[in-house]
Design a protein around this motif. Structure first.
Motif, PDB file in Angstrom:
ATOM      1  N   LYS A 216      13.496   9.325 -28.381  1.00  0.00           N
ATOM      2  CA  LYS A 216      14.519   9.119 -27.639  1.00  0.00           C
ATOM      3  C   LYS A 216      14.684   7.817 -26.898  1.00  0.00           C
ATOM      4  CE  LYS A 216      15.243  13.551 -25.004  1.00  0.00           C
ATOM      5  NZ  LYS A 216      15.157  14.129 -23.863  1.00  0.00           N
ATOM      6  N   GLU A 217      13.547   7.189 -26.361  1.00  0.00           N
ATOM      7  CA  GLU A 217      13.745   5.872 -25.380  1.00  0.00           C
ATOM      8  C   GLU A 217      14.038   4.724 -26.747  1.00  0.00           C
ATOM      9  OE1 GLU A 217      11.376   8.153 -24.936  1.00  0.00           O
ATOM     10  OE2 GLU A 217      12.244   8.712 -22.988  1.00  0.00           O
ATOM     11  N   GLU A 218      13.284   4.894 -27.634  1.00  0.00           N
ATOM     12  CA  GLU A 218      13.410   3.900 -28.749  1.00  0.00           C
ATOM     13  C   GLU A 218      14.738   3.696 -29.418  1.00  0.00           C
ATOM     14  OE1 GLU A 218      10.887   5.552 -28.775  1.00  0.00           O
ATOM     15  OE2 GLU A 218       9.072   5.154 -29.952  1.00  0.00           O
ATOM     16  N   VAL A 219      15.348   5.021 -29.631  1.00  0.00           N
ATOM     17  CA  VAL A 219      16.680   5.056 -30.020  1.00  0.00           C
ATOM     18  C   VAL A 219      17.763   4.470 -29.239  1.00  0.00           C
ATOM     19  CG1 VAL A 219      18.518   6.447 -31.058  1.00  0.00           C
ATOM     20  CG2 VAL A 219      15.912   7.004 -31.599  1.00  0.00           C
TER      21      VAL A 219
ATOM     22  N   ARG B 205      29.019  -2.182 -25.047  1.00  0.00           N
ATOM     23  CA  ARG B 205      30.026  -3.358 -24.934  1.00  0.00           C
ATOM     24  C   ARG B 205      30.636  -3.917 -26.192  1.00  0.00           C
ATOM     25  NH1 ARG B 205      30.854  -6.226 -20.354  1.00  0.00           N
ATOM     26  NH2 ARG B 205      31.303  -8.021 -21.605  1.00  0.00           N
ATOM     27  N   TYR B 206      29.615  -3.907 -26.944  1.00  0.00           N
ATOM     28  CA  TYR B 206      29.996  -4.228 -28.544  1.00  0.00           C
ATOM     29  C   TYR B 206      30.090  -3.263 -29.691  1.00  0.00           C
ATOM     30  CZ  TYR B 206      28.951  -8.736 -25.989  1.00  0.00           C
ATOM     31  OH  TYR B 206      28.863  -9.468 -25.051  1.00  0.00           O
TER      32      TYR B 206
ATOM     33  N   LYS C  91      20.678  -2.492 -27.334  1.00  0.00           N
ATOM     34  CA  LYS C  91      20.618  -3.630 -27.540  1.00  0.00           C
ATOM     35  C   LYS C  91      21.275  -4.258 -28.814  1.00  0.00           C
ATOM     36  CE  LYS C  91      16.436  -6.663 -28.626  1.00  0.00           C
ATOM     37  NZ  LYS C  91      14.934  -6.456 -28.675  1.00  0.00           N
ATOM     38  N   TYR C  92      21.744  -3.423 -29.992  1.00  0.00           N
ATOM     39  CA  TYR C  92      22.535  -3.846 -30.952  1.00  0.00           C
ATOM     40  C   TYR C  92      23.662  -2.753 -31.079  1.00  0.00           C
ATOM     41  CZ  TYR C  92      17.983  -5.740 -32.211  1.00  0.00           C
ATOM     42  OH  TYR C  92      17.008  -6.718 -32.226  1.00  0.00           O
TER      43      TYR C  92
END
Ligand SMILES: Nc1ncnc2c1ncn2[C@@H]1O[C@H](COP(=O)(O)OP(=O)(O)OP(=O)(O)O)[C@@H](O)[C@H]1O
Length: 550
Positions: free
Chosen positions: A223-226, A261-262, A232-233
């Motif tokens: 979960k955390e990694e995803v 945001r992106y 981040k991306y």
């Protein structure tokens, strides 16, 4: 004996069991009781087993007939067009498998003239995505304020898909998902789809993590990694929030602004709710099917029957809303006697659909006895209608408090299974579509006419204006041509009393805003023949003028 030995393979390979069962039933192989028992089996595997047990018990002639039915309906039941053996390379592992298809083809059916019956070939219509008209004019970008470059590129990532009920917003979102899933790209990216109407768990302070991992999916690990990767991306993320209402819009706006945001964000909502997204979204209006799409859709779904719809201008107009095109196609795919009138308005179509569902769940009660059956179910139907009314008021499709075990009632609903505790689940229900809920809500309101004036007033408020969608249904249900469905649920005298003041009250409340209810079901009450000389009330004339009817 050979048949018994091959049963295991038959169980695995058969498709479209309903076609086989219907044919066996038509040819009087099954009694009514056996037919119901087979249809009540939980899954296709159990159904096939039951059919095979029953057929083998009946002896050799029955087995032969069963195989003949598979042969005659092979396109559907075996998924093959012809019974000519397929060319298989010797090395192929396929040749090792039992070939049901080839095995059946070895029977000498073709020489058997006695069995030359007309087999039911239930061909499934093509309901796949048909192109929709999208209008990007009137985007909120037209505001005069100048935007800097970075702001502009960020904004164009957010799209607000707006459109009337049933116009195809969800279908379009699903098509986008499909295109994404089928694309040829090796880049790691994410696409998420959230049906915002289907969760009763959305709370104002909900985070992206809650939404992703607690409400809609529960991955066991990573979960955390995803989540970190997504945040981040976030430019690799496309996220669709389908059916946003005022209840969920603040969650969407916060998540979009803070965590993603992106990301590319697509929000769908009905026109009443677009005010919740005032700035920053590119507004795309979904306008439904073009004339060409209507023709393509009707041809695909109705085949040779398409002429009946294409010749009827009223129906063709309705079909611009895909949801209505689907219902029209469903109604016209039934064989009706030449002189029986086909439904011409949405309410009439809904009435037919409701009656049809009741009929299916009544152990195939004949049309003649259906009214009696409906009356016997009126309590259950009206309790569903009450739940529909309250859910519509709350602007949700979740019938959180509604519990019912009646199969007729459940046929209008889909179950939503929620995790209540580590080892417990809770089942709640939702209507198959928002508009079905509105139809039932209108039924309940007619059963409780003392509430109608309040609802008229609510329609004029910002908060409850969505209640206006009930009015066209009520109008049609109250006309002289009152359909038997409503008569089975509400006493005749009560309906007559309501009709006496309903029209007057509606005109007084809504004129000069009547145009906003404009729809055929309202028209058929207000001005049955659309000729000004027939208007006894001068206000009707004004209404008709404002609708550009004369
Ligand atoms: N482009 C399409 N091609 C084929 N069928 C469609 C298409 N769009 C919609 N439909 C049919 O119409 C039905 C209703 O459409 P959909 O649920 O997408 O409407 P909606 O705009 O999301 O409605 P609501 O605002 O009430 O949720 C679909 O279940 C589907 O059967």
């Amino acid at each position: 004996m050979l048949f018994r030995r091959s049963c295991k393979n038959v169980t695995r390979e058969l498709k479209n069991l309903s076609v086989i069962v219907e044919n066996l039933y038509q040819q009087k192989f099954f009694s009514d009781e056996e037919f119901s028992e087979i249809n009540a089996e939980r899954n296709d595997f159990d159904k096939t087993r039951k059919i095979l047990d029953s057929v083998t018990e009946k002896g050799e002639a029955a087995c032969y007939k069963f195989l003949k039915i598979i042969d005659m309906t092979r396109e559907l039941t075996l998924g093959r067009l012809s019974l000519l053996p397929e060319k298989n390379s010797a090395a192929s592992s396929e040749t090792q498998k039992f070939d049901l298809y080839h095995w059946i083809s070895c029977f000498p059916f073709k020489e058997d003239t006695e069995m030359d019956t007309n087999y039911l070939q239930e061909k499934k219509p093509d309901l796949s995505y048909t192109s929709l008209v999208l209008n990007t004019q009137g985007s909120v970008f037209q505001s005069k304020r100048k935007k800097d470059k970075s702001e502009k590129s960020k904004m164009s990532q957010e799209i607000l898909l707006v459109g009337k009920p049933g116009i195809g917003k969800t279908a379009l979102s699903h098509e986008l998902l499909k295109l994404w899933a089928e694309r040829d790209s090796k880049k790691l990216d994410y696409m998420f789809y959230f049906d915002m109407r289907e969760t009763s768990h959305i709370t104002k302070d909900m985070s992206l993590e809650d939404l992703l991992f607690n409400v809609f999916s529960e991955p066991d690990e990573c979960k955390e990694e995803v989540l970190e990767d997504i945040k981040k991306y976030s430019d690799n993320v496309t996220i669709i929030f389908d059916g946003v209402t005022d209840l969920s819009s603040s969650v969407v706006q916060r998540i979009v602004k803070s965590d993603l945001r992106y990301a590319k964000v697509i929000v769908t909502c009905r026109p009443d709710d677009e005010i919740l997204f005032p700035e920053g979204f590119l507004r795309v209006e979904v306008k439904g099917f073009s004339e060409q799409s209507v023709r393509t859709y009707i041809a695909e779904t109705l085949g040779e029957e398409q002429g009946n719809v294409l010749r009827n201008v009223e129906l063709l107009t309705l079909c611009h809303v895909p949801m209505y095109a689907l219902m029209v196609a469903a109604c016209f795919s039934f064989q009706t006697p030449e002189d029986s009138p086909q439904p011409n308005s949405i309410t009439e179509i809904y009435i037919n659909i409701v009656r049809h569902c009741l009929q299916i769940n009544s152990n195939k009660t004949t049309n003649r006895h259906l009214d009696l059956f409906t009356k016997s179910k009126s309590e259950e139907i009206l309790s569903l209608a009450e739940a529909a009314f309250h859910a519509t008021e709350r602007k949700t499709v979740n019938l959180t408090e509604f519990q019912c075990a009646d199969s007729c009632v459940l046929s209008f609903l889909k179950p939503l299974i929620l995790k209540a505790a580590l080892t417990e689940t809770k089942t709640t229900y939702a209507f198959l579509h928002y508009t079905v809920q509105e139809f039932f809500a209108a039924l309940w309101l007619l059963k409780n006419p003392d509430k109608i004036k309040d609802v008229f007033q609510q329609c004029l408020t910002e908060e409850k204006k969505h209640m206006k969608h009930l009015i066209p249904f009520m109008c049609r249900l109250l006309t002289d041509k009152s359909p038997s469905l409503i008569k089975c649920l509400i006493p005749d005298q009560q309906l007559k009393n309501t009709s006496e003041w309903f029209l007057e009250e509606m005109i007084n409340t809504f004129s000069p805003h009547l145009w906003y209810l404009a729809c055929k079901d309202v028209l058929c009450v207000i001005c049955p023949k659309l000729y000004p000389q027939e208007c006894s009330d001068p206000r009707l004339l004004l209404v008709m003028l404002s609708w550009k009817l004369i």
